[in-house]
Design an enzyme around this catalytic site. Structure first.
Site: not given
Length: 870
Positions: A799, A801, A851, A861
């Protein structure tokens, strides 16, 4: 009479002449009686020993024929009121024929004893009497000749005055009374020592029976002691005695200056003058009229020839608790006694300055490397400064500078006087460390840990801790478990005791007072951040009864001391407050109020401050009560800004509704927030170029501390409302997320404003460094923490941002907390698979940096993400 007499007659009655001002500059002849004017030539004046004072057994007027230091020359003026310049402002008397009175030359005053009755007589009255004699005939020329002869004589006397030898400095003896020694006494003696005064102290070791305080009558014991002491000096004609108070007086000039000013008065005794009448206001009308200067007598200081001072105090036949000022006042307002003793007042404060009622007259003056107090009303530099009445705080302020205690050229002259060198001792003094947690306080664990970093032998410390807050009990427990290995004695008073702040502080102080081995009591509030490990040693080495280190709130003028007090006893800004806080004036400062952190000598607690209830007084706050009691006992409180000691926290808006409440302190306590939450290597971004670039235009740098990462994760888990990675999302505009994550927004835990401020303060400077020429506004609509785990959301599809640039901060450790994960930039086929905890990626959001989030294999995480400048 005590003035020099001249064998010249003026018909049936004599002419009485007196100096009108301390300098003799505005004197006028006063002709008394209605006789004719005939004058025989006077003999040449010559210096003579000080005549013995007259007996007061039978005071009555003597034939008045003194030398003439000044005069008023009366000449005919057609039908005008008689005017005298400069003279008393009394109503003029009109008649068919009037006189104009003009001043003639003034002779030097040093040869004359000046009658204080000149302050009552009026040239208008004299002229009126002359009018009665002269009628409408006018002045006959023959009557003016004696006046011209006197003019010549007066000028000759001025020459004689100029050649009169000055009184040697060793002929001045300062006498004071002190039945005890306190800080004010030692300050007085130090100022006397600075100018090489010879001082005789009366009453040492005796019980004080002279009254209760400054607001009541008393002080007669001082006169009795003077009466006894003056027997030794009564026959020393060339000795000058200066009596002064000592507890609230400092010298600003030396003996030579005092004697020169005294000689110029041409009187045998000079008292300090006051603008306020004490103790009997009904006596006001009996005082001589004074048109320039202060009218009333102040017994706090006087100077005179020893025989005259001796005869003056011999009149005392009252009790020790009777009033000394009333005694001297009654002598002064009696015209016959005033003239017999040749007394005047220091009307223009050339020698003595009483501060009560004159606070708007005096200023501190720096000139030629010296500090002086200046009376701006009279343009004089007084020598003895007396903080009488309620002006002791102002005197303490002046005492910080006078005599030359601090100058602009040389700084602090007394800072290294009477100090202690702890490096030479084998056994350090024993210190009771009083810790007070009176409200919820941010960053408390660090405060407690800093106490253990003080550079002081732990075996010489004992701890008293008062914790009023249940919220902090867990922090206290952790600290005590750690401290008990180094400090053997720890006393804890918890919230279950339900003590007031005043009661707790009294208990802590008494903990040291009752221990004869306790040499110092070091009180520290929880809102004090002591960043200097040597603070305790530095304060002990200054060797003051009470001393505090200067601590301030970051970026503000708020500190732990006040330089002055308002009339109701609260904060007022002193002239030097800002300079002291900002370090423009460095030294040890006597102040009326200090709080938060201070050191008190154990022997002071067991002597001057041996009562247990010093933190309670009227309705005052405990710290104000302590300072008020210390001031009333004459114990000086000092603040030191000679070193950087630390700072004060703001506790006013500390919200304890969250799990890790310090996270919200970025506005109230920005320095402390930065120290706790920003990576210690952050500054190296700008000095050592530690920013890495693992992929094209992807910058990697340290930003968060381990603690920041842990607390942010804890806060999110404590909140617990993760989004679940669903497309439908009511939290965002439009309600639909194209590439959703399992997250919690900063806004959901009320951290949004803190986070945006963090971006502006710490991310924006890095942006400017790595993307030169781009100035971010630091605005972001989406700020959130993402949670990746195999059970919920393992990865994120490719995607762009919705941002100009994005930050992505790793909040835990790969390999320890999770396996796998990372970020891949598809355009560059570049992956970052080992993110460092507390480090952030910064990369462009739109167009160039498509990314994806790589899969997490096990564990959980956490990352913090912001889409900046959307």
């Amino acid at each position: 009479m005590n003035r020099k007499q001249s064998p010249w007659s003026l018909g049936r009655e004599a002419v009485h002449v007196g100096v009108g001002d301390l300098e003799g500059g505005d004197a006028a002849w006063r002709a008394r009686g209605a006789g004719s004017w005939s004058i025989a030539p006077p003999p040449a004046p010559a210096p003579a020993p000080v005549p013995a004072p007259p007996s007061l057994a039978a005071l009555k007027p003597a034939p008045r024929a003194p030398p003439v230091p000044s005069f008023t020359l009366c000449t005919p003026a057609p039908r005008q009121s008689c005017q005298s310049t400069p003279s008393a402002s009394v109503p003029t008397q009109s008649s068919q024929s009037a006189l104009r009175c003009s001043p003639g030359p003034v002779s030097g005053p040093a040869l004359f004893g000046v009658s204080a009755s000149r302050e009552k007589s009026s040239p208008q009255a004299s002229c009126s009497r002359a009018q009665g004699r002269m009628g409408d005939q006018g002045a006959r020329p023959g009557r003016l000749m004696p006046m011209l002869a006197l003019l010549s004589w007066a000028a000759g006397l001025g020459v004689a005055e100029e050649t009169l030898a000055r009184i040697p400095a060793d002929k001045l003896l300062v006498i004071t009374v002190a039945t005890k020694e306190n800080d004010g006494f030692h300050r007085f003696m130090n100022s006397a020592k600075y100018f090489n005064y010879t001082v005789k102290v009366l009453g040492q070791g005796q019980e004080w029976r002279g009254g209760d305080g400054m607001n009541s009558i008393g002080g007669g014991q001082k006169v009795r002691l003077m009466k006894e002491a003056m027997d030794l000096y009564a026959r020393q004609d060339d000795l000058v005695i200066l009596f002064t108070e000592c507890f609230d007086v400092v010298f600003a000039g030396g003996p030579e200056e005092v004697l020169k000013k005294f000689q110029k008065t041409n009187h045998k005794i000079v008292f300090a003058a006051d603008g306020l009448l004490w103790p009997d206001k009904r006596l006001a009308d009996k005082y001589p009229v004074v048109h320039i200067g202060k009218r009333y007598l102040n017994a706090g200081g006087f100077i005179g020839y020893a025989p005259y001072i001796s005869r003056l105090v011999q009149q005392w036949d009252l009790q020790d608790n009777d009033d000394d000022q009333l005694f001297y006042t009654k002598i002064y307002i009696d015209p016959l006694k005033r003239e017999a003793f040749n007394i005047t007042l220091d009307h223009k404060c050339k020698i003595f300055q009483a501060l009560n009622g004159a606070t708007d007259e005096v200023v501190l003056k720096f000139e030629n490397g010296k500090s002086r107090v200046k009376n701006t009303f009279y343009e004089t530099l007084p020598v003895a400064i007396n903080g009488n009445g309620p002006t002791k705080i102002l005197l303490n302020y002046f005492g910080n500078y006078v005599p030359n205690s601090w100058t602009q050229e040389n700084g602090c002259a007394l800072c290294d006087v009477d100090t202690i060198d702890l490096s030479t001792v084998d056994v350090h003094p024993k210190v009771t460390l009083g810790v007070f947690i009176e409200q919820p306080t941010p960053f408390l664990p660090r405060f407690l840990n800093l106490l253990l970093t003080l550079d002081y032998p732990k075996e010489a410390l004992q701890l008293f801790i008062h914790n009023k807050e249940v919220y902090h009990e867990k922090d206290i427990k952790v600290f005590v478990d750690k401290a008990k290995h180094d400090i053997s004695t720890i006393k804890i008073v918890g919230p279950e005791e339900n003590l007031s702040q005043a009661e707790a502080r009294n208990m802590g102080m008494d903990y040291c007072r009752q221990d004869e081995k306790c040499d110092y009591y070091f009180s520290v509030d929880a809102d004090v951040v002591l960043t200097n490990p040597r603070t305790l040693k530095i304060l002990i080495e200054q060797n003051r009864k009470i001393i505090a280190p200067l601590v301030t709130r970051h970026g503000k003028l708020w500190s732990n001391f006040w330089g002055a007090l308002s009339p109701d006893g609260y904060y007022a800004r002193s002239e030097d407050y800002v300079d002291i806080v900002q370090g423009n004036r460095v030294g040890i400062w006597n102040v009326p109020y200090m709080a938060n952190v201070y050191l008190i000598q154990g022997k002071t607690l067991r002597s001057e401050m041996n009562e247990r209830n010093y933190f309670v007084r009227d309705k005052l706050d405990p710290d104000m009560a302590l300072c008020r009691n210390a001031r009333d006992m004459g114990v000086f409180m000092y603040i030191s800004n000679r070193h950087e000691f630390g700072r004060l926290l703001s506790t006013a808006n500390y919200n304890t509704s969250h799990l890790n409440n310090d996270l919200w302190q970025i506005f109230e306590n920005p320095v402390d927030w930065k120290e706790k939450y920003i990576n210690r290597d952050y500054s190296k971004i700008f000095t050592e170029n530690i920013v890495e670039q693992p992929c094209p235009d992807v910058f990697w740098f340290p930003i968060f501390s381990e603690r920041a990462c842990d607390e942010l994760v804890e806060e999110m888990e404590h909140y617990g409302k993760w989004s679940g990675g669903k497309h439908h999302d009511s939290r965002i505009s439009g309600g639909y997320e194209n590439v959703p994550t399992d997250d919690i927004h900063m806004k959901q835990i009320d951290l949004e404003n803190v986070w945006l401020h963090f971006i502006r303060e710490f991310i924006a400077p890095v942006t400017l460094k790595v993307f030169a020429g781009y100035y971010t506004k630091g605005f972001a609509l989406l700020n959130f923490v993402v949670k990746y785990s195999p059970e919920r959301q393992r990865s994120l599809r490719p995607h762009h941002d919705a941002s100009t640039f994005t930050i992505n901060i790793a909040l835990n450790n790969v390999g320890e907390d999770f396996q796998g994960g990372g970020c891949k930039f598809l355009r560059y086929n570049c992956s970052i698979e080992s993110p460092r905890k507390g480090w952030s990626f910064m990369h462009p959001g739109r167009l160039t940096h498509l990314h994806e989030g790589l899969p997490v294999k096990n564990g959980t995480r956490y990352i913090a993400v912001s889409f900046i400048d959307p």
